[in-house]
Design an enzyme around this catalytic site. Sequence first.
Site, PDB file in Angstrom:
ATOM      1  N   ASN A 215      19.018 -16.163  50.977  1.00 22.96           N
ATOM      2  CA  ASN A 215      19.570 -17.112  51.954  1.00 22.96           C
ATOM      3  C   ASN A 215      20.376 -16.400  53.023  1.00 22.96           C
ATOM      4  O   ASN A 215      20.744 -15.243  52.876  1.00 22.96           O
ATOM      5  CB  ASN A 215      20.464 -18.101  51.224  1.00 22.96           C
ATOM      6  CG  ASN A 215      19.647 -19.141  50.496  1.00 22.96           C
ATOM      7  OD1 ASN A 215      19.025 -19.991  51.111  1.00 22.96           O
ATOM      8  ND2 ASN A 215      19.621 -19.036  49.184  1.00 22.96           N
ATOM      9  N   CYS A 216      20.670 -17.175  54.063  1.00 25.24           N
ATOM     10  CA  CYS A 216      21.555 -16.740  55.127  1.00 25.24           C
ATOM     11  C   CYS A 216      22.834 -16.163  54.510  1.00 25.24           C
ATOM     12  O   CYS A 216      23.386 -16.798  53.623  1.00 25.24           O
ATOM     13  CB  CYS A 216      21.886 -17.950  55.989  1.00 25.24           C
ATOM     14  SG  CYS A 216      23.140 -17.691  57.201  1.00 25.24           S
ATOM     15  N   PRO A 217      23.353 -15.013  54.882  1.00 21.00           N
ATOM     16  CA  PRO A 217      22.890 -14.147  55.965  1.00 21.00           C
ATOM     17  C   PRO A 217      22.036 -12.969  55.488  1.00 21.00           C
ATOM     18  O   PRO A 217      21.809 -12.024  56.218  1.00 21.00           O
ATOM     19  CB  PRO A 217      24.220 -13.590  56.480  1.00 21.00           C
ATOM     20  CG  PRO A 217      25.026 -13.389  55.224  1.00 21.00           C
ATOM     21  CD  PRO A 217      24.582 -14.464  54.263  1.00 21.00           C
TER      22      PRO A 217
END
Lengths: 198, 78
Positions: free
Chosen positions: B15-17
């Site tokens: 997932n982000c980041p």
Amino acid sequence: MEDQKLKEYIDALVEEKVNEKTLAFQNQLENIQQQLSTVQVRENEKITMLVTSFELDKVIPAFIIANGAASFGMDVTLFFTLWGINALKEKSIYKGKNIKEKMITMMLPSNPKSTTISRLNMMGVGTSMMKMMMKENNIETLPDLIDLSIDMGAKLIACQMTMGMMGITTDEIRKDVDFGGVALYIEEASESNITLTF
Amino acid sequence: MEEIKKHVLDCSNLNCPMPIVRIAKTIRTIEVNEQIEVTATDPAFKADVEAWIRKTGHLLISYAEEGRSRIAIIEKTK
């Protein structure tokens, strides 16, 4: 004959003036060139964050942005004050503290792993559920994000006044952290393209 | 012509980041003109990688989506 002398005199005068002017221009040019070269040295963009909270929902976004910015090649500085210091703690030490300091140490998380959420904590049930949901979605944990940010070159600064007030000792703080006060923050923030508060 | 060296980077289920962080880390270790083929499933990956490219000045050679997977090929320019 007189005319010739006068012409020579005028020529000399003109040459002197021209030389004077050229020298002045040259100096000016050198000055500008020097200024340009110092401008080019600071090519990295910079972001500074002020973290005053310790809850997961404040600190995780701060570290996600820190890691994102570092990935963009930016210089990243995070300044931790008040409750924010808890994100930098490794452990709690009670020895040598007075009663008030012991009480506040007891009430605050002793490391980022035991940090709670700011709403719907419900004596820890809400935080556990949130952590479970984060795990199911493979979202990085706070300790991992903190380690990663240091690995990516972020500079973490702990506010010494907060530490003094709450009796937090440097032994309780992780080793890769700098210590400083408002002047250090202002210096970093004044050079920044982005400043954020959490 | 010399074949361009392509590095493979799997950021699936991250997932982000993380995809951008992984790309930034990888780009530091490779040579100029070499490429990275990144596979990610993060729904924000397209927007993120495009922004990263705009800001860092590296090249996005191609971008494709296959089911959940998003595949970007990035070339290091400097």
